[in-house]
Motif scaffolding. Structure first.
Motif, PDB file in Angstrom:
ATOM      1  N   THR A  97      -9.385-130.520   6.686  1.00 27.45           N
ATOM      2  CA  THR A  97      -8.280-131.058   5.899  1.00 27.45           C
ATOM      3  C   THR A  97      -6.994-130.281   6.166  1.00 27.45           C
ATOM      4  OG1 THR A  97      -8.895-129.628   4.049  1.00 27.45           O
ATOM      5  CG2 THR A  97      -9.699-131.891   3.992  1.00 27.45           C
ATOM      6  N   VAL A  98      -5.860-130.973   6.004  1.00 27.80           N
ATOM      7  CA  VAL A  98      -4.557-130.321   5.886  1.00 27.80           C
ATOM      8  C   VAL A  98      -4.004-130.496   4.475  1.00 27.80           C
ATOM      9  CG1 VAL A  98      -3.952-130.432   8.322  1.00 27.80           C
ATOM     10  CG2 VAL A  98      -3.378-132.348   6.844  1.00 27.80           C
ATOM     11  N   PHE A  99      -4.434-131.563   3.793  1.00 30.82           N
ATOM     12  CA  PHE A  99      -4.160-131.756   2.370  1.00 30.82           C
ATOM     13  C   PHE A  99      -5.501-131.936   1.679  1.00 30.82           C
ATOM     14  CE2 PHE A  99      -0.343-133.987   4.296  1.00 30.82           C
ATOM     15  CZ  PHE A  99       0.524-132.915   4.099  1.00 30.82           C
ATOM     16  N   GLY A 100      -5.743-131.140   0.644  1.00 25.76           N
ATOM     17  CA  GLY A 100      -7.048-131.219  -0.009  1.00 25.76           C
ATOM     18  C   GLY A 100      -7.024-130.799  -1.456  1.00 25.76           C
ATOM     19  N   ARG A 101      -5.918-131.059  -2.165  1.00 25.40           N
ATOM     20  CA  ARG A 101      -5.888-130.552  -3.533  1.00 25.40           C
ATOM     21  C   ARG A 101      -6.825-131.305  -4.473  1.00 25.40           C
ATOM     22  NH1 ARG A 101      -0.503-131.327  -7.186  1.00 25.40           N
ATOM     23  NH2 ARG A 101       0.139-133.399  -6.521  1.00 25.40           N
ATOM     24  N   ILE A 102      -7.380-132.426  -4.032  1.00 26.71           N
ATOM     25  CA  ILE A 102      -8.389-133.071  -4.859  1.00 26.71           C
ATOM     26  C   ILE A 102      -9.635-132.194  -4.974  1.00 26.71           C
ATOM     27  CG2 ILE A 102      -9.624-134.359  -3.054  1.00 26.71           C
ATOM     28  CD1 ILE A 102      -9.526-136.797  -4.989  1.00 26.71           C
ATOM     29  N   LEU A 103      -9.765-131.211  -4.063  1.00 28.35           N
ATOM     30  CA  LEU A 103     -10.901-130.283  -4.078  1.00 28.35           C
ATOM     31  C   LEU A 103     -10.522-128.881  -4.527  1.00 28.35           C
ATOM     32  CD1 LEU A 103     -12.534-131.475  -0.766  1.00 28.35           C
ATOM     33  CD2 LEU A 103     -13.474-131.769  -3.051  1.00 28.35           C
ATOM     34  N   ASP A 104      -9.237-128.602  -4.583  1.00 30.43           N
ATOM     35  CA  ASP A 104      -8.767-127.323  -5.119  1.00 30.43           C
ATOM     36  C   ASP A 104      -7.286-127.471  -5.439  1.00 30.43           C
ATOM     37  OD1 ASP A 104      -7.689-124.573  -5.346  1.00 30.43           O
ATOM     38  OD2 ASP A 104      -9.711-123.987  -4.719  1.00 30.43           O
ATOM     39  N   ALA A 105      -6.966-127.473  -6.721  1.00 29.83           N
ATOM     40  CA  ALA A 105      -5.593-127.743  -7.156  1.00 29.83           C
ATOM     41  C   ALA A 105      -4.612-126.703  -6.646  1.00 29.83           C
ATOM     42  CB  ALA A 105      -5.536-127.809  -8.683  1.00 29.83           C
ATOM     43  N   ASP A 106      -5.084-125.496  -6.405  1.00 26.93           N
ATOM     44  CA  ASP A 106      -4.195-124.410  -5.998  1.00 26.93           C
ATOM     45  C   ASP A 106      -4.174-124.201  -4.479  1.00 26.93           C
ATOM     46  OD1 ASP A 106      -3.590-123.816  -8.704  1.00 26.93           O
ATOM     47  OD2 ASP A 106      -5.480-122.712  -8.853  1.00 26.93           O
ATOM     48  N   LYS A 107      -5.323-124.306  -3.837  1.00 25.65           N
ATOM     49  CA  LYS A 107      -5.440-123.946  -2.422  1.00 25.65           C
ATOM     50  C   LYS A 107      -5.529-125.144  -1.487  1.00 25.65           C
ATOM     51  CE  LYS A 107      -8.147-119.884  -3.750  1.00 25.65           C
ATOM     52  NZ  LYS A 107      -9.513-119.315  -3.745  1.00 25.65           N
ATOM     53  N   GLY A 108      -5.654-126.346  -2.023  1.00 23.68           N
ATOM     54  CA  GLY A 108      -5.969-127.485  -1.176  1.00 23.68           C
ATOM     55  C   GLY A 108      -4.805-128.022  -0.364  1.00 23.68           C
ATOM     56  N   GLY A 109      -3.583-127.999  -0.936  1.00 23.54           N
ATOM     57  CA  GLY A 109      -2.417-128.540  -0.248  1.00 23.54           C
ATOM     58  C   GLY A 109      -2.159-129.990  -0.594  1.00 23.54           C
ATOM     59  N   PHE A 110      -0.864-130.412  -0.510  1.00 20.69           N
ATOM     60  CA  PHE A 110      -0.474-131.767  -0.872  1.00 20.69           C
ATOM     61  C   PHE A 110       0.913-132.069  -0.325  1.00 20.69           C
ATOM     62  CE2 PHE A 110       0.800-128.845  -4.218  1.00 20.69           C
ATOM     63  CZ  PHE A 110       2.123-129.189  -4.460  1.00 20.69           C
TER      64      PHE A 110
END
Length: 599
Positions: free
Chosen positions: A48-61
């Motif tokens: 992933t390059v965006f993954g905040r659905i799996l980590d609100a802080d570290k996932g990216g958006f």
């Protein structure tokens, strides 16, 4: 709770509060607030390059946010397309975000086109682009694009391709990426194109790309042969399945995401970004029913090239066979649902049902006029001979249990299907095969299932030989034409499933509290596919009005865009990976069956 911009009220939106866009190489989930919360790059099964659905802080958006308080959001697709519109409705008026990916030939020609439009009034909109490369393990290095317009977004570890954000705004470069404020007035169009630095050799004009993308999808939708009731739901399901299909390889992934939980906070969190033979075969059945023979042709090419010499349960999109499972310890998971897994440990399981599901699809492909060459037939014969030798073996079954092998009912039925459909192909094409030997084994399997899997106390066929567990996969017996839908023993099984595995229209695959064991901790929701199997069975046994009501109530569990995840929780929430091919292909099949009976 943080009050900073771009933070959801409880850090995570519901899974269902997302739409999906894609380019037939990868997909992105766009939230109802206009944030890209999940995207792998450059391929479905890439990091992933965006993954905040799996980590609100570290996932990216990559998010937009209207500054005005009390903004309401509405999301829709342009009809017959996968072009997504997100509207911001507030006291300041109306703003609109259009999202799509151009349909391109190569994975590296990736681009996401995002246009903010001022429909009415004046809006102040915050924008933040915060990629987190390599499943959130790496941050991002943002800098001005030395080659010209926009900004570069680099992976600090250099493992994933550098992205370019092309726009005409001056954005602030931060440790997290890029941010800025947009003054959006009526009739303004502010364009953002997120693409790759390497190999931009296609048109980046926003309106040209929009028109081409819209034309691609409307032309594709126009080929759909289905003209019955619920056509919109059927077509949306077909469009979702197409987004999960690789243009390069012809393989179809089981779902767009990984790690989304089957129960909030629970451990049943799997990676579905791979090609399951079973799921892909069922998907091709749906495509063939709808008239999409090109997709079936591509899949058969992939099967012939990648799988016929050695059939395993699942593959990477490109046919890679090693899908070793690992845990991303640094991610907290959706609402704390851990572990977050990539890869899938079931890849080397033994599942005999895939032989029947694949050969059944080849049989349907043949009926639709597909080519069965001599070399292809020889490969099919090898698969059938394996079934002839091993149909009595134990396996892990359709649900991929991790509690040990059993002689599962569905696997036995599919072994019967594998031989039966191969015999029909041989008949139709006058192809050489040991017909009498196959017939004897096919009939032996039937006899063993009819008596050996029947539980006299339950008055039902059970999950595996010798068990007392009901399993919703028994609903497939008439769908696979193993039994008549009027067979008394199967009708009794249907009634037992209806009584014991249902919550209104929701059907559970089995009940752990009723003695089922799958080797996993935690609970799960009701499986959407099981509910649509139930609908199809109701139609087949003549309860057409009830089938119609159940189907329409199931449509009510889809999200605002008509998309479904794997499961429905007991609070009505969508659970599991999203959107799920199994759910949508079974919706199509159920609609077909009702429509057929009504006619």
């Amino acid at each position: 709770m943080s009050s900073s911009p771009f933070t959801y009220p409880d850090r995570y939106l519901p899974i269902a509060e997302h739409g999906i866009i894609g380019n037939l190489h990868t997909t992105a989930l766009v939230s109802v607030t206009g944030s890209i919360d999940f995207m792998c790059l450059p391929r479905f099964d890439s990091p992933t390059v965006f993954g905040r659905i799996l980590d609100a802080d570290k996932g990216g958006f990559f998010a937009f946010e209207c500054v005005t308080e009390g903004v309401q959001n509405k999301q829709l697709y342009l009809p017959g397309t996968n072009i997504l519109i997100t509207r911001f409705l507030g006291e300041d008026g109306i703003a609109e975000l259009t999202d799509f990916m151009p349909i391109v030939e190569g994975e590296r020609d990736f681009a996401v086109f995002r246009r903010l439009k001022g429909v009415y009034g004046h809006h102040r909109v915050r924008v933040k682009v915060a990629p987190r490369y390599n499943y959130g393990k790496a941050g991002v290095i943002a800098e001005k694009n030395p080659g010209g317009r926009g900004y570069r977004l680099r992976d600090p570890e250099g493992k994933q391709p550098t992205m370019l954000l092309l726009c005409d705004l001056d954005l602030e470069i931060t440790d997290e990426g890029l941010s800025g404020i947009i003054d959006l007035h009526q009739d303004d169009n502010i364009d953002f194109i997120l693409t790759l630095e390497e190999g931009i050799d296609f048109d980046l004009d926003w309106m040209n790309c929009f028109n081409e993308c819209r034309r691609y999808w409307t032309d594709w939708s126009a080929k759909c042969h289905y003209d019955g009731v619920w056509r919109e739901a059927v077509l949306r399901s077909a469009l979702a399945l197409k987004l999960l299909t690789s243009a390069r390889y012809g393989s179809t992934i089981a779902a767009a995401t990984f790690g989304l939980p089957e129960k909030m906070g629970g451990p049943r969190n799997w990676d579905y970004r791979y090609t399951w033979i079973r799921d892909a075969a069922f998907t091709m059945y749906a495509f063939l029913r709808l008239g999409y023979t090109h997709e079936a042709e591509q899949f058969m090419d992939w099967i012939r090239d990648k799988c016929m010499h050695h059939l395993q349960l699942m593959y990477a999109v490109d046919g890679e066979t090693n899908l070793e499972e690992e845990t991303l310890e640094h991610l907290e998971g959706y609402h704390g649902s851990r572990p977050v897994r990539i890869g899938n440990g079931a890849y080397n399981q033994k599942q005999l049902d895939i032989y029947g599901e694949l050969i059944d699809t080849i049989y349907l492909y043949n009926k639709a006029g597909g080519s069965i060459t001599h070399a292809f037939w020889q490969s099919i014969v090898v698969l059938v001979e394996y079934v002839v030798e091993h149909w009595h073996d134990k396996d892990h079954g359709i649900w991929e249990v991790r509690s040990g092998k059993q002689r599962f009912l569905h696997s036995a039925v599919c072994c019967w299907v594998a031989i039966d459909r191969a015999m029909k192909i041989a008949d139709d094409r006058s192809l050489p095969c040991p017909y009498e030997e196959w017939r004897k084994v096919r009939d032996d399997i039937y006899a063993e299932i009819y008596d050996g899997y029947w539980n006299e106390d339950l008055q039902a066929y059970v999950q595996y030989k010798g068990s007392d567990v009901l399993d919703a996969s028994a609903l497939l017996m008439p769908l696979l034409r193993f039994v008549s839908s009027q067979e008394p023993r199967w009708i009794s099984t249907f009634n037992a499933i209806e009584e014991n595995l249902s919550a209104d229209v929701l059907i559970f695959r089995y009940k752990l509290e009723h003695g089922a064991a799958d080797g996993l901790e935690g609970d799960e929701g009701a499986f959407a596919i099981c509910s649509f199997w139930y609908v199809e069975c109701l139609a087949r046994i003549g309860q057409l009005d009830k089938a119609t009501v159940v189907f329409e109530k199931m449509l009510g569990y889809a999200n605002h865009l008509g998309l479904l995840s794997e499961e429905i929780g007991l609070h009505g929430e969508q659970l599991g990976n999203f959107p799920q091919a199994f759910s949508h292909l079974s919706l199509i099949s159920a609609a077909f069956q009702i429509n057929k009976k009504k006619r």
